[in-house]
Design an enzyme around this catalytic site. Structure first.
Site, mmCIF file in Angstrom:
data_model
loop_
_atom_site.group_PDB
_atom_site.id
_atom_site.type_symbol
_atom_site.label_atom_id
_atom_site.label_comp_id
_atom_site.label_asym_id
_atom_site.label_seq_id
_atom_site.Cartn_x
_atom_site.Cartn_y
_atom_site.Cartn_z
ATOM 1 N N GLU A 355 1.032 -1.257 0.053
ATOM 2 C CA GLU A 355 0.056 -0.046 -0.163
ATOM 3 C C GLU A 355 0.753 1.141 -0.034
ATOM 4 O OE1 GLU A 355 -4.231 0.090 1.847
ATOM 5 O OE2 GLU A 355 -2.809 1.306 3.182
ATOM 6 N N HIS A 386 6.636 -26.862 3.344
ATOM 7 C CA HIS A 386 5.781 -27.892 2.778
ATOM 8 C C HIS A 386 4.766 -27.359 2.039
ATOM 9 C CE1 HIS A 386 7.511 -31.062 5.395
ATOM 10 N NE2 HIS A 386 7.603 -30.061 6.247
ATOM 11 N N LYS A 514 -13.717 1.947 -4.111
ATOM 12 C CA LYS A 514 -14.826 2.321 -3.221
ATOM 13 C C LYS A 514 -15.790 3.185 -3.680
ATOM 14 C CE LYS A 514 -11.619 3.099 0.817
ATOM 15 N NZ LYS A 514 -11.291 4.275 1.902
#
Length: 549
Positions: A355, A386, A514
């Site tokens: 960000e 793994h 937004k």
């Protein structure tokens, strides 16, 4: 701060030429040619942290040329500008002063002609008083019972930082049970509310403006749930506190503004755990441990702002990152903590880095023609071994890695920690030096097998090595050392942003989604077919409406 395109500097041109000389040099060769390599390419901080950057594809000449780049882009001036309270976040006309929140030296820091430290200290004292009342049981809920659970409602920096720290410092936690709600998906708040009792739960609503959609949606749902049991709205004040600056909205919600904890425009969300946003941390581990967290960060702040660049840990790590991202074409970095308590650390700095520096427009407003922020990801060891280490070891992508581990564990069960640390040490060795074909064949001979008969499998057991890593070994994960580690990464991010000529402390990239969501939301309120968007978005919305009917 000066606005300098790094690619136009003489240092960048020198680095490009140097890369051409270095691109085929292996880490194994660098170690073979220098028996003192570890001593030259490692450093300690406060005898609490060892940073080993020797397993990188760098020489002293590489670092010298990277330091020249830092000088030509005026990193030293930018550091001074930030610490002195200049408004280096120019797109929002704000100072950037998370360092003031942990300024344990209490030296004056001036913004707009005013020392901010008295206000910082006043909020800290208010947080101390409030938290002590909650932790001690002096604070009672609406039925006279003490608080047992705390629910932090926030998103982004108001969630990721406090959640990461409270998890990392679990060995220091008190009797209060912490919960974190961030996602606007109702499942998140619903599942938390199943676990708590309205009579003994305190909600912290973390929103600077008290208008953040996700946070306020969750806060109102929590309030509705609470009032189903409590009945009287006056009881809200005993069970909700606000981390905000909007006193009017806080009061209208039913929260006593005496229990509103302020922070300032010069505190960015992803750097806010040091502020009132850290109240959940205090409630989890106590005020004294929070002060230790601040003190560790302040110690790293002093190191960053006063240590010459050649020995400055955040600067060194930042420069090495730029070297890989821009010259070797590495697009990602992995953060791999070998400590289960640190399981949210990579996610926290995924936000912190991506960000901050995930931008294609430079400080002059022009599109860049070089790489800026990398993709950050990671999981705790040994789980990652793994899962995705296969690609790091034998894939076609270069993935520089930071390995982080404590020498002393909080849980000395049997030989668990020795096994964990044996993997920590082994992985960086394996990534750096690999395993040659000759070694694979010799292993077969040692087992009494003929390599010629196993030729079909030999190539798959070869490891090229030459995969770069940093190792950060902490003496122990304490509030102080964690604070220093977080600040180390914060300043690394800032350093890269300065050199790459971007604004690290705004985040305009989160706004468009937004805006469009606010436009789409009313369109979802009925069953009418939608045709106002592109065909894909129309098709998705209309199928959603058909299926929900």
């Amino acid at each position: 701060m000066k606005n300098i395109n790094p690619t136009q500097t003489s240092a960048w041109q020198a680095l490009q030429k140097h890369y051409d000389e270095m691109k085929d040099v292996t880490i194994a060769e660098l170690f073979a040619n220098d028996s003192d390599r570890f001593a030259k390419f490692s450093a300690t901080f406060d005898d609490l942290m060892l940073v080993d950057f020797s397993k990188n594809r760098i020489t002293e000449e590489t670092l010298a040329k990277l330091q020249d780049l830092a000088k030509e882009t005026d990193l030293a001036g930018a550091i001074k500008s930030m610490f002195s309270g200049e408004k280096i976040n120019r797109t929002e006309d704000r100072a950037v002063l998370h360092v003031a929140l942990r300024n344990r030296s209490n030296t004056p820091i001036i913004v707009d002609g005013k020392d901010v430290m008295p206000e910082v200290n006043a909020v800290l004292e208010k947080m101390k008083t409030f938290s002590q009342a909650i932790i001690s049981g002096q604070w009672k809920g609406y039925t006279g019972k003490a608080i047992t659970d705390v629910v932090n409602i926030g998103i982004g920096g108001s969630d990721l930082g406090p959640f990461m720290v409270t998890e990392a410092l679990r060995p220091y936690k008190n009797h209060l049970t912490m919960h974190f709600v961030s996602n606007v998906d109702g499942t998140h708040i619903a599942e938390v509310l199943k676990k708590v009792n309205p009579e003994t739960t305190l909600f912290l609503v973390a929103s600077k403006t008290f208008t953040t959609q996700e946070t306020m949606t969750n806060a109102h749902s929590a309030r509705d749930w609470f009032l189903k049991s409590a009945g009287d709205e006056k009881h809200v004040a005993k069970h909700f506190a606000a981390l905000s600056t909007n006193a009017k909205a806080v009061g209208e919600f039913g929260i006593d503004t005496a229990n509103m904890f302020e922070f300032w425009d010069w505190v960015g969300g992803r750097y806010s755990l040091w502020s009132a946003i850290g109240l959940s941390i205090i409630l989890s581990v106590g005020f004294d441990n929070f002060v230790e967290l601040l003190s560790g960060a302040h110690a790293m702040d002093k190191h960053f702002s006063t240590t010459p660049a050649e020995k400055n840990l955040p600067i060194l790590l930042a420069l090495i990152g730029i070297w890989y991202n821009n010259f070797f074409g590495a697009e990602t970095e992995a953060i791999l903590p070998y400590d289960q308590y640190m399981h949210r650390f990579a996610a926290y700095f995924q936000q912190g880095n991506m960000e901050s520096n995930g931008k294609y427009v430079d400080r002059n407003g022009n599109a860049v023609d070089y790489q800026t922020g990398p993709i950050i990801w990671g999981e705790p060891g040994t789980n990652g071994q793994h899962a995705f280490y296969q690609l790091i070891h034998q894939g076609t992508k270069m993935v520089p890695c930071d390995f982080i581990a404590p020498a002393i564990t909080h849980n000395p069960l049997s030989d668990h920690h020795q096994k964990l640390l044996s993997n920590f040490f082994a992985q960086t060795e394996a990534l750096a030096f690999g395993k040659s074909r000759e070694v694979v064949e010799q292993e077969y001979r040692d087992q009494g097998k003929d390599p010629a008969q196993l030729e079909h499998v030999v190539p798959f057991k070869v490891f090229e090595g030459n995969r770069p890593t940093n190792s950060i070994l902490l003496r122990e994960i304490t509030p102080f050392s964690l604070g220093a580690l977080i600040a180390l990464y914060e300043h690394k991010i800032f350093t890269q942003g300065v050199i790459l000529n971007i604004f690290t402390f705004d985040q305009w990239g989160v706004e468009l989604g937004k805006q469009l969501a606010n436009r789409i939301l009313p369109e979802l309120g009925d069953d009418k077919a939608i045709s106002s968007h592109d065909s894909s978005t129309n098709g998705l919305i209309n199928r959603y409406k058909a299926w929900r009917a």
